[in-house]
Motif scaffolding. Structure first.
Motif, PDB file in Angstrom:
ATOM      1  N   VAL A  97     -23.209 -52.289  39.831  1.00 24.90           N
ATOM      2  CA  VAL A  97     -22.712 -53.281  38.871  1.00 24.90           C
ATOM      3  C   VAL A  97     -23.773 -53.581  37.813  1.00 24.90           C
ATOM      4  CG1 VAL A  97     -21.910 -55.646  38.576  1.00 24.90           C
ATOM      5  CG2 VAL A  97     -21.114 -54.296  40.525  1.00 24.90           C
ATOM      6  N   VAL A  98     -25.000 -53.785  38.253  1.00 28.60           N
ATOM      7  CA  VAL A  98     -26.083 -54.041  37.297  1.00 28.60           C
ATOM      8  C   VAL A  98     -26.267 -52.838  36.379  1.00 28.60           C
ATOM      9  CG1 VAL A  98     -28.578 -54.429  37.071  1.00 28.60           C
ATOM     10  CG2 VAL A  98     -27.265 -55.705  38.780  1.00 28.60           C
ATOM     11  N   GLY A  99     -26.148 -51.633  36.938  1.00 31.31           N
ATOM     12  CA  GLY A  99     -26.290 -50.422  36.129  1.00 31.31           C
ATOM     13  C   GLY A  99     -25.221 -50.298  35.061  1.00 31.31           C
ATOM     14  N   LEU A 100     -24.017 -50.810  35.332  1.00 31.55           N
ATOM     15  CA  LEU A 100     -22.941 -50.768  34.335  1.00 31.55           C
ATOM     16  C   LEU A 100     -23.173 -51.759  33.201  1.00 31.55           C
ATOM     17  CD1 LEU A 100     -19.740 -50.491  36.577  1.00 31.55           C
ATOM     18  CD2 LEU A 100     -20.611 -48.754  34.992  1.00 31.55           C
ATOM     19  N   VAL A 101     -23.746 -52.908  33.533  1.00 29.55           N
ATOM     20  CA  VAL A 101     -23.889 -53.984  32.546  1.00 29.55           C
ATOM     21  C   VAL A 101     -25.195 -53.890  31.761  1.00 29.55           C
ATOM     22  CG1 VAL A 101     -23.947 -56.498  32.228  1.00 29.55           C
ATOM     23  CG2 VAL A 101     -22.444 -55.486  33.968  1.00 29.55           C
ATOM     24  N   GLU A 102     -26.261 -53.480  32.429  1.00 25.45           N
ATOM     25  CA  GLU A 102     -27.593 -53.500  31.807  1.00 25.45           C
ATOM     26  C   GLU A 102     -27.688 -52.745  30.481  1.00 25.45           C
ATOM     27  OE1 GLU A 102     -31.311 -54.426  34.743  1.00 25.45           O
ATOM     28  OE2 GLU A 102     -30.522 -52.377  34.755  1.00 25.45           O
ATOM     29  N   PRO A 103     -27.001 -51.577  30.318  1.00 27.67           N
ATOM     30  CA  PRO A 103     -27.104 -50.887  29.022  1.00 27.67           C
ATOM     31  C   PRO A 103     -26.619 -51.721  27.843  1.00 27.67           C
ATOM     32  CG  PRO A 103     -26.225 -49.412  30.695  1.00 27.67           C
ATOM     33  CD  PRO A 103     -26.258 -50.774  31.300  1.00 27.67           C
ATOM     34  N   HIS A 104     -25.826 -52.761  28.113  1.00 30.63           N
ATOM     35  CA  HIS A 104     -25.309 -53.611  27.041  1.00 30.63           C
ATOM     36  C   HIS A 104     -26.164 -54.860  26.823  1.00 30.63           C
ATOM     37  CE1 HIS A 104     -21.725 -51.092  27.127  1.00 30.63           C
ATOM     38  NE2 HIS A 104     -21.670 -51.271  28.442  1.00 30.63           N
ATOM     39  N   ILE A 105     -27.262 -54.975  27.564  1.00 27.41           N
ATOM     40  CA  ILE A 105     -28.180 -56.106  27.420  1.00 27.41           C
ATOM     41  C   ILE A 105     -29.446 -55.636  26.723  1.00 27.41           C
ATOM     42  CG2 ILE A 105     -29.581 -57.807  28.668  1.00 27.41           C
ATOM     43  CD1 ILE A 105     -27.526 -57.816  30.864  1.00 27.41           C
ATOM     44  N   TRP A 106     -29.888 -56.356  25.753  1.00 29.75           N
ATOM     45  CA  TRP A 106     -31.115 -55.993  25.045  1.00 29.75           C
ATOM     46  C   TRP A 106     -32.302 -56.010  25.996  1.00 29.75           C
ATOM     47  CZ3 TRP A 106     -32.224 -57.966  19.427  1.00 29.75           C
ATOM     48  CH2 TRP A 106     -31.341 -57.308  18.532  1.00 29.75           C
ATOM     49  N   GLU A 107     -33.141 -54.983  25.882  1.00 31.36           N
ATOM     50  CA  GLU A 107     -34.388 -54.927  26.637  1.00 31.36           C
ATOM     51  C   GLU A 107     -35.540 -55.357  25.751  1.00 31.36           C
ATOM     52  OE1 GLU A 107     -34.648 -50.923  27.986  1.00 31.36           O
ATOM     53  OE2 GLU A 107     -33.120 -51.178  29.542  1.00 31.36           O
ATOM     54  N   SER A 108     -36.733 -55.411  26.310  1.00 35.27           N
ATOM     55  CA  SER A 108     -37.902 -55.883  25.562  1.00 35.27           C
ATOM     56  C   SER A 108     -38.152 -55.050  24.306  1.00 35.27           C
ATOM     57  CB  SER A 108     -39.137 -55.868  26.463  1.00 35.27           C
ATOM     58  OG  SER A 108     -39.360 -54.572  26.990  1.00 35.27           O
ATOM     59  N   ARG A 109     -37.958 -53.726  24.411  1.00 39.57           N
ATOM     60  CA  ARG A 109     -38.201 -52.880  23.240  1.00 39.57           C
ATOM     61  C   ARG A 109     -37.188 -53.145  22.127  1.00 39.57           C
ATOM     62  NH1 ARG A 109     -36.587 -49.053  27.168  1.00 39.57           N
ATOM     63  NH2 ARG A 109     -34.462 -48.237  26.855  1.00 39.57           N
ATOM     64  N   GLY A 193     -32.796 -60.387  33.726  1.00 41.58           N
ATOM     65  CA  GLY A 193     -33.012 -59.266  32.823  1.00 41.58           C
ATOM     66  C   GLY A 193     -32.869 -59.666  31.365  1.00 41.58           C
ATOM     67  N   LEU A 194     -31.875 -60.508  31.076  1.00 47.03           N
ATOM     68  CA  LEU A 194     -31.633 -60.957  29.711  1.00 47.03           C
ATOM     69  C   LEU A 194     -32.790 -61.796  29.181  1.00 47.03           C
ATOM     70  CD1 LEU A 194     -29.693 -61.376  27.285  1.00 47.03           C
ATOM     71  CD2 LEU A 194     -28.760 -63.340  28.519  1.00 47.03           C
ATOM     72  N   PHE A 195     -33.198 -62.807  29.931  1.00 47.69           N
ATOM     73  CA  PHE A 195     -34.212 -63.742  29.437  1.00 47.69           C
ATOM     74  C   PHE A 195     -35.630 -63.188  29.539  1.00 47.69           C
ATOM     75  CE2 PHE A 195     -30.608 -66.556  30.114  1.00 47.69           C
ATOM     76  CZ  PHE A 195     -30.659 -67.339  28.967  1.00 47.69           C
ATOM     77  N   ILE A 196     -35.900 -62.416  30.582  1.00 49.20           N
ATOM     78  CA  ILE A 196     -37.222 -61.801  30.675  1.00 49.20           C
ATOM     79  C   ILE A 196     -37.386 -60.739  29.598  1.00 49.20           C
ATOM     80  CG2 ILE A 196     -38.617 -60.254  32.105  1.00 49.20           C
ATOM     81  CD1 ILE A 196     -37.788 -61.906  34.519  1.00 49.20           C
ATOM     82  N   GLY A 197     -36.296 -60.027  29.284  1.00 48.77           N
ATOM     83  CA  GLY A 197     -36.364 -59.047  28.193  1.00 48.77           C
ATOM     84  C   GLY A 197     -36.703 -59.711  26.869  1.00 48.77           C
TER      85      GLY A 197
END
Length: 342
Positions: A97-109, A193-197
């Motif tokens: 589930v996290v793998g499906l959603v994470e690509p749509h969340i901005w990362e630090s880069r 992941g969202l806020f730490i990114g």
């Protein structure tokens, strides 16, 4: 075919459980033999002090830490089983589930690239001890604050059935900390992941490049520090208060036991994990005193009875939430339409 089936079984079932067992030697997790030993050494000190004072329940150290009635209670035995099963649930549910959603969340880069396009490049400060410790402090504060709010949100009506899994524990043992439903775990991982990114991206930009956190023995120095503050006593019956002054900032085992209390005066108090400053800031703080308060744990007898199997811990929250939603939609459909005023 047999070997392929065995390999699949090993990947999805055996390896995750083995990883959970090996995890007790990992300093990145609270449920480590090192932190367990520190916690129960602190409990030994408390036991000796209270025995000198003639406090009740100090006939032996074994009974003081719970004895058979707590450590081998059916609720505790379920916690030990669920601790192992959590590794399987992580592989089967959380990671997909996290793998499906994470690509749509901005990362630090992504944040760093955005800030660079808006304000231009920053000079590289280089990596030094001060920056590493400051970065690690920020990561710790962001993660702890996110956990506070996710925890608080899961106490609301529509998510409570999932969090009730944790509160249905009738006795508290260190493994109770793992009695977290996968839906709550997914929500927390995505929120962090969202806020730490965002935090990491902003910090990297200001430093002109990436900065690693300062670690000790491969673990964050603040994680080591707070897990060493008898953190495993939070999910026990051993009362350890830090006193009203410190408890405005740092969460004590006694404060988290208050959170698990089924006394209405303790409801919706002390959502924090490591820090209680969030509870202080947002009006949910309950400070404790040196003398233990009489507490009983669980979500109430009818609810406790529902959550006495692994099947119930995993699937019952879905059933109850969908049922409640169905009732709400059915009642909404029966409401008469209101026409225009005449």
């Amino acid at each position: 075919m047999f070997y392929a089936l065995f390999d699949r079984l090993q990947l999805l079932l055996i390896d995750p459980m083995v990883d959970k067992l090996v995890g007790v030697f990992d300093l990145n997790g609270r449920f480590s033999v090192v932190f367990l030993a520190i916690s129960y050494l602190a409990a030994l000190g408390l036991y000796l002090q209270r025995k000198r004072e003639g406090a009740p329940g100090t006939a032996s150290y074994w009974t003081f830490i719970g004895g058979r009635d707590v450590l081998f209670h059916p609720s505790a035995l379920l916690d030990y089983q669920y601790y192992l099963l959590r590794g399987v649930l992580k592989v089967l549910f959380v990671l997909p589930v996290v793998g499906l959603v994470e690509p749509h969340i901005w990362e630090s880069r992504d944040y760093m690239g955005f800030f660079t396009r808006v304000w231009g490049e920053r000079p590289r400060l280089g990596e030094n001890m001060g920056l590493m410790m400051l970065y690690g402090l920020g990561l710790f504060l962001v993660a702890d604050c996110v956990h506070y709010w996710v925890h608080r949100v899961f106490h609301c009506r529509w998510l409570w059935e999932f969090h009730k899994v944790h509160h249905s524990a009738e006795v508290l043992v260190p493994a109770t900390a793992s009695r977290i439903h996968v839906v709550e775990k997914v929500a927390e991982k995505l929120a962090k992941g969202l806020f730490i990114g965002a935090y990491a991206g902003g910090f990297y930009y200001l430093c002109g490049g990436s900065v690693s956190k300062y670690t000790l023995f491969g673990s964050s120095y603040l994680v080591l520090l707070f897990n060493s503050l008898a953190a495993n006593l939070r999910h026990t019956h051993i009362w350890l208060s830090f006193g009203p002054v410190i408890e405005h900032v740092i969460n004590s085992p006694a404060q988290h036991q208050i959170h698990h209390s089924n006394d209405p005066k303790h409801f919706n108090r002390n959502f924090g994990t490591n820090l209680s400053v969030w509870d202080w800031m947002f009006g949910t703080l309950y400070v404790t005193g040196w003398q233990p308060e009489p507490l009983t744990f669980g979500a109430g007898r009818p609810e406790n009875n529902r959550y006495r199997s692994l099947w119930a811990l995993i699937f019952l929250p879905f059933i109850l939430t969908i049922s409640r939603l169905h009732v709400r939609l059915r009642l909404a459909g029966r409401r008469p339409a209101t026409g225009p005023d005449r």
